[in-house]
Design a protein around this motif. Structure first.
Motif, PDB file in Angstrom:
ATOM      1  N   ASN A  84       0.850  -1.193   0.000  1.00  0.00           N
ATOM      2  CA  ASN A  84       0.000   0.000   0.000  1.00  0.00           C
ATOM      3  C   ASN A  84       0.891   1.251   0.000  1.00  0.00           C
ATOM      4  OD1 ASN A  84      -1.340   2.300   1.398  1.00  0.00           O
ATOM      5  ND2 ASN A  84      -3.101   0.917   1.377  1.00  0.00           N
ATOM      6  N   GLU A  85       0.756   2.078  -1.031  1.00  0.00           N
ATOM      7  CA  GLU A  85       1.671   3.214  -1.191  1.00  0.00           C
ATOM      8  C   GLU A  85       1.589   4.203  -0.026  1.00  0.00           C
ATOM      9  OE1 GLU A  85       1.239   5.312  -4.907  1.00  0.00           O
ATOM     10  OE2 GLU A  85       3.326   6.008  -4.809  1.00  0.00           O
ATOM     11  N   ASP A  86       0.365   4.453   0.456  1.00  0.00           N
ATOM     12  CA  ASP A  86       0.226   5.380   1.585  1.00  0.00           C
ATOM     13  C   ASP A  86       0.929   4.832   2.821  1.00  0.00           C
ATOM     14  OD1 ASP A  86      -1.227   7.086   0.024  1.00  0.00           O
ATOM     15  OD2 ASP A  86      -3.192   6.386   0.729  1.00  0.00           O
ATOM     16  N   VAL A  88       3.476   2.801   2.875  1.00  0.00           N
ATOM     17  CA  VAL A  88       4.928   2.886   2.664  1.00  0.00           C
ATOM     18  C   VAL A  88       5.410   4.319   2.920  1.00  0.00           C
ATOM     19  CG1 VAL A  88       6.725   2.754   0.876  1.00  0.00           C
ATOM     20  CG2 VAL A  88       5.069   0.892   1.136  1.00  0.00           C
ATOM     21  N   ASP A  89       4.682   5.293   2.423  1.00  0.00           N
ATOM     22  CA  ASP A  89       5.070   6.691   2.661  1.00  0.00           C
ATOM     23  C   ASP A  89       5.074   7.004   4.156  1.00  0.00           C
ATOM     24  OD1 ASP A  89       5.386   7.061  -0.023  1.00  0.00           O
ATOM     25  OD2 ASP A  89       3.446   8.048  -0.342  1.00  0.00           O
ATOM     26  N   ARG A  90       4.095   6.445   4.882  1.00  0.00           N
ATOM     27  CA  ARG A  90       4.021   6.658   6.335  1.00  0.00           C
ATOM     28  C   ARG A  90       5.219   6.022   7.043  1.00  0.00           C
ATOM     29  NH1 ARG A  90       1.380   3.502   9.852  1.00  0.00           N
ATOM     30  NH2 ARG A  90       0.328   2.391   8.170  1.00  0.00           N
ATOM     31  N   VAL A  91       5.639   4.873   6.575  1.00  0.00           N
ATOM     32  CA  VAL A  91       6.814   4.202   7.159  1.00  0.00           C
ATOM     33  C   VAL A  91       8.058   5.078   6.965  1.00  0.00           C
ATOM     34  CG1 VAL A  91       8.396   2.240   6.864  1.00  0.00           C
ATOM     35  CG2 VAL A  91       5.923   1.852   6.941  1.00  0.00           C
ATOM     36  N   ILE A  92       8.229   5.585   5.754  1.00  0.00           N
ATOM     37  CA  ILE A  92       9.408   6.411   5.444  1.00  0.00           C
ATOM     38  C   ILE A  92       9.410   7.669   6.314  1.00  0.00           C
ATOM     39  CG2 ILE A  92      10.486   7.802   3.600  1.00  0.00           C
ATOM     40  CD1 ILE A  92      10.726   4.717   3.209  1.00  0.00           C
ATOM     41  N   GLN A  93       8.236   8.307   6.402  1.00  0.00           N
ATOM     42  CA  GLN A  93       8.123   9.531   7.199  1.00  0.00           C
ATOM     43  C   GLN A  93       8.380   9.250   8.681  1.00  0.00           C
ATOM     44  OE1 GLN A  93       4.378  11.496   6.402  1.00  0.00           O
ATOM     45  NE2 GLN A  93       4.754  12.946   8.079  1.00  0.00           N
ATOM     46  N   THR A  94       7.801   8.171   9.182  1.00  0.00           N
ATOM     47  CA  THR A  94       7.976   7.813  10.596  1.00  0.00           C
ATOM     48  C   THR A  94       9.442   7.525  10.895  1.00  0.00           C
ATOM     49  OG1 THR A  94       5.774   6.822  10.618  1.00  0.00           O
ATOM     50  CG2 THR A  94       7.245   6.196  12.417  1.00  0.00           C
ATOM     51  N   THR A 136       8.149  -4.472  -2.700  1.00  0.00           N
ATOM     52  CA  THR A 136       9.590  -4.195  -2.798  1.00  0.00           C
ATOM     53  C   THR A 136       9.848  -2.971  -3.668  1.00  0.00           C
ATOM     54  OG1 THR A 136      10.090  -6.535  -2.462  1.00  0.00           O
ATOM     55  CG2 THR A 136      11.803  -5.209  -3.512  1.00  0.00           C
ATOM     56  N   TRP A 137       9.086  -2.848  -4.740  1.00  0.00           N
ATOM     57  CA  TRP A 137       9.250  -1.675  -5.622  1.00  0.00           C
ATOM     58  C   TRP A 137       8.875  -0.377  -4.888  1.00  0.00           C
ATOM     59  CZ3 TRP A 137       5.850   1.977  -7.803  1.00  0.00           C
ATOM     60  CH2 TRP A 137       6.408   2.761  -8.825  1.00  0.00           C
ATOM     61  N   LEU A 138       7.739  -0.427  -4.178  1.00  0.00           N
ATOM     62  CA  LEU A 138       7.284   0.786  -3.470  1.00  0.00           C
ATOM     63  C   LEU A 138       8.311   1.244  -2.433  1.00  0.00           C
ATOM     64  CD1 LEU A 138       3.483  -0.015  -2.903  1.00  0.00           C
ATOM     65  CD2 LEU A 138       4.410   1.901  -4.248  1.00  0.00           C
ATOM     66  N   MET A 139       8.829   0.304  -1.646  1.00  0.00           N
ATOM     67  CA  MET A 139       9.799   0.662  -0.614  1.00  0.00           C
ATOM     68  C   MET A 139      11.113   1.130  -1.239  1.00  0.00           C
ATOM     69  SD  MET A 139       8.869   0.451   2.609  1.00  0.00           S
ATOM     70  CE  MET A 139      10.501   0.500   3.278  1.00  0.00           C
ATOM     71  N   THR A 140      11.521   0.464  -2.321  1.00  0.00           N
ATOM     72  CA  THR A 140      12.780   0.845  -2.978  1.00  0.00           C
ATOM     73  C   THR A 140      12.659   2.251  -3.567  1.00  0.00           C
ATOM     74  OG1 THR A 140      13.245  -1.472  -3.473  1.00  0.00           O
ATOM     75  CG2 THR A 140      14.439   0.158  -4.775  1.00  0.00           C
ATOM     76  N   LYS A 141      11.499   2.531  -4.168  1.00  0.00           N
ATOM     77  CA  LYS A 141      11.273   3.867  -4.755  1.00  0.00           C
ATOM     78  C   LYS A 141      11.300   4.946  -3.666  1.00  0.00           C
ATOM     79  CE  LYS A 141       7.459   6.290  -7.134  1.00  0.00           C
ATOM     80  NZ  LYS A 141       8.070   7.023  -8.247  1.00  0.00           N
ATOM     81  N   ALA A 142      10.564   4.698  -2.580  1.00  0.00           N
ATOM     82  CA  ALA A 142      10.440   5.728  -1.535  1.00  0.00           C
ATOM     83  C   ALA A 142      11.734   5.893  -0.743  1.00  0.00           C
ATOM     84  CB  ALA A 142       9.283   5.358  -0.598  1.00  0.00           C
ATOM     85  N   ALA A 143      12.329   4.787  -0.320  1.00  0.00           N
ATOM     86  CA  ALA A 143      13.576   4.885   0.457  1.00  0.00           C
ATOM     87  C   ALA A 143      14.722   5.329  -0.447  1.00  0.00           C
ATOM     88  CB  ALA A 143      13.901   3.544   1.106  1.00  0.00           C
ATOM     89  N   GLY A 144      14.683   4.881  -1.709  1.00  0.00           N
ATOM     90  CA  GLY A 144      15.729   5.263  -2.652  1.00  0.00           C
ATOM     91  C   GLY A 144      15.788   6.779  -2.833  1.00  0.00           C
ATOM     92  N   ALA A 145      14.639   7.431  -2.798  1.00  0.00           N
ATOM     93  CA  ALA A 145      14.608   8.902  -2.951  1.00  0.00           C
ATOM     94  C   ALA A 145      15.326   9.573  -1.777  1.00  0.00           C
ATOM     95  CB  ALA A 145      13.163   9.382  -3.052  1.00  0.00           C
ATOM     96  N   VAL A 146      15.100   9.048  -0.567  1.00  0.00           N
ATOM     97  CA  VAL A 146      15.767   9.596   0.620  1.00  0.00           C
ATOM     98  C   VAL A 146      17.272   9.329   0.529  1.00  0.00           C
ATOM     99  CG1 VAL A 146      15.949   9.411   3.139  1.00  0.00           C
ATOM    100  CG2 VAL A 146      13.701   9.234   2.038  1.00  0.00           C
TER     101      VAL A 146
END
Ligand code: NAP
Length: 265
Positions: A84-86, A88-94, A136-146
């Motif tokens: 779930n993209e939302d 994943v974004d919440r995980v990255i932000q947290t 895996t793609w969603l987490m790689t995309k979001a964490a990869g940006a950071v």
């Protein structure tokens, strides 16, 4: 434990180095409330990392974090669905709010829904693709940006030997885990100029809640295929994840490491 040799090199995995390999690094490990993910989170914390444990059920993630905390490590738990993209974004932000950065991500969350293709439903095909590959793609995309922005980071993706050879009853899982190999190699090339490394692990048969209820005859048949003659331990996958997450592998990216006891090599 069935299929295990009494004495094993695995008994010494934690004593081969006394240097903490992830001191003050921040690591996200998905699907880490139990099994291989919990072992990875535990080993990372023992090596000095602050760990964010991600799992579907928040109480399970928090209980796992508490067990690491009571052993002297630093960990927090969060409930999220990696597909779930939302979420994943919440995980990255947290993670950034709690720990200030993201240095390591282990995309370990995975499910199986085994059936021969004749019986497998589209729903079960999509569910396995969603969690294993899209997650895996969603987490790689979001964490990869950071990680790009901070010009450092290591991502470790959990594939499976099923994705290398293709296993009967796993058209969904084999496809997802093979997809993770392509995703790992392509994202490694995109992120390499930003000093972010991406690698994959392909475990074979590892004793976890995912595999412990296997029928005895199936387990015995699989054991015959394993040159080392035993089932692997979660700690033996965690050791490779530690290597790929740490500076020990600073010149290693876009690779796939098999942790199979030699099965299907
Ligand atoms: P496991 O014991 O089933 O643990 C997987 C964890 O992931 C569970 O805590 C599960 O939560 C969680 N999870 C499931 N779907 C999720 C989602 N959408 N979002 C977040 N978390 C989710 O599995 P394991 O045996 O440790 O396997 C870990 C990884 O290694 C998987 O990717 C698996 O495919 C791979 N692998 C395992 C083996 C093996 O022999 N065990 C071999 C090759 C590869 P719930 O309990 O709430 O469902």
């Amino acid at each position: 434990m069935t299929g295990e040799h009494p004495a094993s090199e695995a008994d010494h995995l934690e004593s081969w180095t006394t240097a903490p390999l992830l001191e003050d690094r921040v690591a996200i490990v998905t699907g880490a409330a139990r099994g291989i993910g919990l072992e990875i989170a535990t080993v990372f914390a023992r090596h000095g990392a602050n760990v964010l444990i991600v799992d579907l059920a928040e109480p399970d993630a928090q209980a796992a974090a508490a067990s690491i905390g009571s052993a002297g490590g630093v960990a927090e738990g969060i409930g999220a669905d990696v597909s779930n993209e939302d979420d994943v974004d919440r995980v990255i932000q947290t993670c950034q709010e709690r720990f200030g950065s993201i240095d390591v991500v282990v995309n370990n969350a995975g499910i199986i829904r085994d059936a021969t293709m004749r019986k497998m439903t589209l729903e079960d095909f999509r569910a396995v693709l969603d969690v294993n590959l899209t997650g895996t793609w969603l987490m790689t995309k979001a964490a990869g940006a950071v990680m790009r922005a901070q010009r450092s980071g290591a991502i470790v993706n959990m594939s499976s030997i099923s994705g290398k050879v293709g296993l009967v009853g796993q058209t969904n899982y084999s496809a997802a885990k093979a997809g993770i190999v392509g995703l790992t190699k392509a994202s490694a090339k995109e992120l390499a100029p930003h000093q972010v490394r991406v690698n994959a692990i392909q475990p074979g048969l590892i004793l976890t809640p995912m595999t412990e209820n296997m029928r005895d005859d199936i387990r015995e048949a699989k054991l015959k295929e394993i040159p080392l003659g035993r089932i692997g331990r979660p700690s033996e996958v965690a050791a490779v994840a530690l290597f790929l997450a740490s500076p020990l592998s600073s010149y290693v990216t876009a690779t796939v490491t098999e942790v199979t006891g030699g099965r299907y090599a």
